[in-house]
Scaffold this motif. Sequence first.
Motif, PDB file in Angstrom:
ATOM      1  N   THR A  28      49.837  31.654  47.547  1.00 29.96           N
ATOM      2  CA  THR A  28      50.966  30.785  47.838  1.00 29.96           C
ATOM      3  C   THR A  28      50.519  29.334  47.906  1.00 29.96           C
ATOM      4  OG1 THR A  28      50.702  30.908  50.241  1.00 29.96           O
ATOM      5  CG2 THR A  28      52.002  32.653  49.181  1.00 29.96           C
ATOM      6  N   ALA A  29      51.509  28.442  47.931  1.00 26.96           N
ATOM      7  CA  ALA A  29      51.212  27.008  47.954  1.00 26.96           C
ATOM      8  C   ALA A  29      50.455  26.612  49.210  1.00 26.96           C
ATOM      9  CB  ALA A  29      52.517  26.211  47.833  1.00 26.96           C
ATOM     10  N   ALA A  30      50.622  27.377  50.283  1.00 25.01           N
ATOM     11  CA  ALA A  30      49.925  27.047  51.529  1.00 25.01           C
ATOM     12  C   ALA A  30      48.413  27.103  51.362  1.00 25.01           C
ATOM     13  CB  ALA A  30      50.369  28.005  52.638  1.00 25.01           C
ATOM     14  N   GLY A  31      47.925  27.925  50.436  1.00 24.66           N
ATOM     15  CA  GLY A  31      46.480  28.032  50.228  1.00 24.66           C
ATOM     16  C   GLY A  31      45.966  27.274  49.022  1.00 24.66           C
ATOM     17  N   SER A  32      46.847  26.515  48.374  1.00 28.15           N
ATOM     18  CA  SER A  32      46.485  25.819  47.142  1.00 28.15           C
ATOM     19  C   SER A  32      45.728  24.518  47.438  1.00 28.15           C
ATOM     20  CB  SER A  32      47.764  25.509  46.360  1.00 28.15           C
ATOM     21  OG  SER A  32      47.475  24.905  45.137  1.00 28.15           O
ATOM     22  N   PRO A  33      44.781  24.141  46.563  1.00 32.13           N
ATOM     23  CA  PRO A  33      44.394  24.804  45.315  1.00 32.13           C
ATOM     24  C   PRO A  33      43.464  25.991  45.561  1.00 32.13           C
ATOM     25  CG  PRO A  33      43.074  22.840  45.618  1.00 32.13           C
ATOM     26  CD  PRO A  33      44.075  22.839  46.737  1.00 32.13           C
ATOM     27  N   TYR A  34      43.504  26.951  44.637  1.00 28.02           N
ATOM     28  CA  TYR A  34      42.610  28.092  44.664  1.00 28.02           C
ATOM     29  C   TYR A  34      41.439  27.790  43.730  1.00 28.02           C
ATOM     30  CZ  TYR A  34      46.131  30.695  47.250  1.00 28.02           C
ATOM     31  OH  TYR A  34      47.007  31.118  48.212  1.00 28.02           O
ATOM     32  N   LEU A  35      40.252  27.670  44.309  1.00 28.39           N
ATOM     33  CA  LEU A  35      39.064  27.273  43.564  1.00 28.39           C
ATOM     34  C   LEU A  35      38.297  28.527  43.145  1.00 28.39           C
ATOM     35  CD1 LEU A  35      37.903  24.314  45.841  1.00 28.39           C
ATOM     36  CD2 LEU A  35      39.590  24.321  43.994  1.00 28.39           C
TER      37      LEU A  35
ATOM     38  N   GLY B 294      54.068  26.069  43.063  1.00 34.63           N
ATOM     39  CA  GLY B 294      53.237  25.014  43.605  1.00 34.63           C
ATOM     40  C   GLY B 294      51.765  25.329  43.712  1.00 34.63           C
ATOM     41  N   VAL B 295      51.330  26.478  43.201  1.00 33.83           N
ATOM     42  CA  VAL B 295      49.918  26.862  43.289  1.00 33.83           C
ATOM     43  C   VAL B 295      49.140  26.294  42.104  1.00 33.83           C
ATOM     44  CG1 VAL B 295      48.296  28.800  43.172  1.00 33.83           C
ATOM     45  CG2 VAL B 295      50.343  28.951  44.608  1.00 33.83           C
ATOM     46  N   ASP B 296      48.007  25.664  42.396  1.00 32.97           N
ATOM     47  CA  ASP B 296      47.050  25.238  41.382  1.00 32.97           C
ATOM     48  C   ASP B 296      45.840  26.168  41.436  1.00 32.97           C
ATOM     49  OD1 ASP B 296      48.642  23.107  40.680  1.00 32.97           O
ATOM     50  OD2 ASP B 296      47.613  21.695  41.974  1.00 32.97           O
ATOM     51  N   VAL B 297      45.523  26.776  40.293  1.00 37.42           N
ATOM     52  CA  VAL B 297      44.332  27.619  40.169  1.00 37.42           C
ATOM     53  C   VAL B 297      43.317  26.822  39.365  1.00 37.42           C
ATOM     54  CG1 VAL B 297      43.409  29.822  39.396  1.00 37.42           C
ATOM     55  CG2 VAL B 297      45.767  29.684  40.234  1.00 37.42           C
ATOM     56  N   VAL B 298      42.231  26.417  40.019  1.00 33.70           N
ATOM     57  CA  VAL B 298      41.265  25.510  39.393  1.00 33.70           C
ATOM     58  C   VAL B 298      39.940  26.251  39.207  1.00 33.70           C
ATOM     59  CG1 VAL B 298      40.154  23.258  39.505  1.00 33.70           C
ATOM     60  CG2 VAL B 298      42.400  23.583  40.574  1.00 33.70           C
ATOM     61  N   PHE B 299      39.610  26.560  37.984  1.00 37.10           N
ATOM     62  CA  PHE B 299      38.349  27.235  37.668  1.00 37.10           C
ATOM     63  C   PHE B 299      37.216  26.222  37.755  1.00 37.10           C
ATOM     64  CE2 PHE B 299      41.597  29.934  35.962  1.00 37.10           C
ATOM     65  CZ  PHE B 299      41.105  31.228  36.074  1.00 37.10           C
ATOM     66  N   GLN B 300      36.179  26.571  38.521  1.00 33.91           N
ATOM     67  CA  GLN B 300      35.072  25.654  38.751  1.00 33.91           C
ATOM     68  C   GLN B 300      33.972  25.782  37.702  1.00 33.91           C
ATOM     69  OE1 GLN B 300      35.416  23.424  41.603  1.00 33.91           O
ATOM     70  NE2 GLN B 300      37.428  24.304  41.130  1.00 33.91           N
ATOM     71  N   GLY B 301      34.217  26.563  36.682  1.00 32.16           N
ATOM     72  CA  GLY B 301      33.295  26.725  35.565  1.00 32.16           C
ATOM     73  C   GLY B 301      34.021  27.436  34.445  1.00 32.16           C
ATOM     74  N   THR B 302      33.290  27.859  33.446  1.00 31.58           N
ATOM     75  CA  THR B 302      33.909  28.516  32.285  1.00 31.58           C
ATOM     76  C   THR B 302      34.162  29.994  32.592  1.00 31.58           C
ATOM     77  OG1 THR B 302      31.719  28.919  31.336  1.00 31.58           O
ATOM     78  CG2 THR B 302      32.873  26.908  30.664  1.00 31.58           C
ATOM     79  N   PHE B 303      34.967  30.225  33.620  1.00 33.35           N
ATOM     80  CA  PHE B 303      35.227  31.577  34.104  1.00 33.35           C
ATOM     81  C   PHE B 303      36.563  32.079  33.574  1.00 33.35           C
ATOM     82  CE2 PHE B 303      32.997  29.446  37.825  1.00 33.35           C
ATOM     83  CZ  PHE B 303      31.731  29.813  37.384  1.00 33.35           C
ATOM     84  N   SER B 304      36.743  33.407  33.642  1.00 35.06           N
ATOM     85  CA  SER B 304      37.962  34.019  33.137  1.00 35.06           C
ATOM     86  C   SER B 304      38.614  34.866  34.222  1.00 35.06           C
ATOM     87  CB  SER B 304      37.661  34.889  31.916  1.00 35.06           C
ATOM     88  OG  SER B 304      36.814  35.981  32.287  1.00 35.06           O
ATOM     89  N   LEU B 305      39.879  35.219  33.977  1.00 39.38           N
ATOM     90  CA  LEU B 305      40.607  36.160  34.816  1.00 39.38           C
ATOM     91  C   LEU B 305      40.935  37.369  33.956  1.00 39.38           C
ATOM     92  CD1 LEU B 305      42.282  37.282  37.128  1.00 39.38           C
ATOM     93  CD2 LEU B 305      44.095  35.656  36.543  1.00 39.38           C
ATOM     94  N   ALA B 306      40.247  38.493  34.188  1.00 39.05           N
ATOM     95  CA  ALA B 306      40.468  39.717  33.427  1.00 39.05           C
ATOM     96  C   ALA B 306      41.511  40.565  34.140  1.00 39.05           C
ATOM     97  CB  ALA B 306      39.159  40.495  33.286  1.00 39.05           C
ATOM     98  N   VAL B 307      42.526  40.996  33.400  1.00 37.53           N
ATOM     99  CA  VAL B 307      43.646  41.721  33.996  1.00 37.53           C
ATOM    100  C   VAL B 307      43.742  43.114  33.373  1.00 37.53           C
ATOM    101  CG1 VAL B 307      46.113  41.740  34.461  1.00 37.53           C
ATOM    102  CG2 VAL B 307      44.885  39.548  34.352  1.00 37.53           C
ATOM    103  N   SER B 308      43.478  44.141  34.188  1.00 38.41           N
ATOM    104  CA  SER B 308      43.762  45.514  33.792  1.00 38.41           C
ATOM    105  C   SER B 308      45.012  46.023  34.489  1.00 38.41           C
ATOM    106  CB  SER B 308      42.577  46.430  34.133  1.00 38.41           C
ATOM    107  OG  SER B 308      41.439  46.057  33.381  1.00 38.41           O
ATOM    108  N   GLY B 309      45.392  45.344  35.574  1.00 47.08           N
ATOM    109  CA  GLY B 309      46.619  45.665  36.294  1.00 47.08           C
ATOM    110  C   GLY B 309      47.745  44.771  35.807  1.00 47.08           C
TER     111      GLY B 309
END
Length: 593
Positions: A33-40, A58-73
């Motif tokens: 949620t926005a209360a915990g943003s940004p998500y690093l 209102g959530v910002d998801v900020v990758f701190q490197g060349t990382f990915s989000l893999a989704v099986s769900g």
Amino acid sequence: MRTMCIIFGMVMLVTCLFAQTTIPPGPVQGNWTAAGSPYLVMGNISIANGASLSIGAGVDVVFQGTFSLAVSGSISTTGSADLPVTFTAQDTLNGWSSIRLSNTGTGLNPPSSFTHTNFLYGRAIWGSGGGDPLNFGGAVWADNAGTLTFDSCFFNRCKSIYDGSAIYADNGTNVVMNNCTVKNCESGFFGGVFVRDGNAEITDCLFDSNVAVTFGAALYFYDSPQANVTSCVISNNVAGAVTGIYGASSNVVVKNSLFAGNDTTMGLGGGMGIIGGSVSLINNTFYGNTSAQGGAAAWFNVLPAPALITNCIFWDNQPDALAANNSSYLLSHCSMQEQEGGATNIFGDPQFTDPAQGILTLMATSPCIDAGTPDATGLGLPDIDLAGMPRIVDGNGDGTPRIDIGCYEWQVPVTDGILLGQVLTSQSEPIEGALIEADGITILSDAAGFYSLTLPAGTYDVSCSKPGYVTFVEHDVSVVAGMTTTLDFYLDIVGNSDEYLVAAIQMAQNTPNPFAGKTSIPFSLDRESRIDLSIYNLKGQKVRTVFSGMARSGEHSADWDGLDDNGRPVERGVYLYRLNIQGRSVTRRLVKL
């Protein structure tokens, strides 16, 4: 004062430090949620089969490197127009390595969806070899992922070494996009949005200034049973060949769309190219596309049946509009660059409103008005044209509504606008019987102080008077055709002290106008006041708040950089800028190039 500023700064620093969430490598699920943003994001993260992640407005998801989000769900984002969800990277040069969905949308996993979401600086460039999936899908990579839905999403500065600079969807993955923008994305081979072996439904989207080294800078369909593109703008894209839409062994239907300024560097098909499969083009406009070898608007190759082209405009596509190899096409009720096809087609200048400024609506004298198919039943067109106006009207006044050729339907020009508001005392009490006058047109305010004047579009000095009250004159009030301008008056009783008077507004034309990068809006106030200066589109929707707060008396100038409140460049066209003060406003037009 300096001590107070330091304390305020420390409070803000502490607030920022605590208003963020660090995400370590590994599995994630639940709600962000926005209360915990940004998500690093500190490493590669994943959503397990059967798990889900919901990301709120209102959530910002900020990758701190060349990382990915893999989704099986499954993953869902629920941003809003004012508070989008944003995926971005701390290092915008190297970016982040995309959302990667596999074997989702079935069993325990509901289909993934994205609403009002920004995808910025996604990079599919870190694969170990040519076939490595990490080289495909700059922002989103999907394999056997069911139906992915993108609503009001923005893809910018995404990149892939191979296919799908913005989205790569394969192996039965269906893609639904509505009101999305794909801009400034680069693919080394095919496609901004690449769909293979799945259906695509692309509606009300903009594909602008994308680049593909090989094919399909905007859209690439490969073995797609059905690929529908409706009410889209595909503009200023560049590819080696087949720049706008590439269809290979796919069934492609394009309706109510605009192809403008697309270019190939080597091959054929500036606007589109279709190889195998089938194609139907209905009520599209192709303008100013170029191609190194021909077929600047469209190129057809090895089609088993003729391409069907109905109610389309082809103009100023260089060196020619259409090209076909081992294929043919059938033209019906089209406007061509040169005489071609049967008697239902016309040729010559379609008479766009202002093509130099990118305004490709029809002039009142256009031969394309009421020249389309006499009966549009069965064409499956939306009820509105690309500008959101009614699709079929009686443009030539013969008493019979008939569809126009092209993506825009000519409308009877609206020449009047409405000026309305309320007349109040300094204490906000309504004044009945006040006389409002603009260029000799007058009206009296009613018992609640309200009035409404219908005026030809233009700029007026508007006065408000009543015996016993100080007359007030508002200068340079802009009335826009087809729109409503609000102007409230605050009158003081004769003899009242000056402290209750409302500031007089003077607002000049912005400079430069038209503008491409930045423009300045000058205005003046005769006393310190709280003001709001905002930009609106022609639908009356606020695009950007330029300034809101207290302003001293005197001359001022506010700059607008052509971005909306989310920091995204607005489209070219006509906008309004409006200065509001205590319920009164002055409005003028400007043009963004």
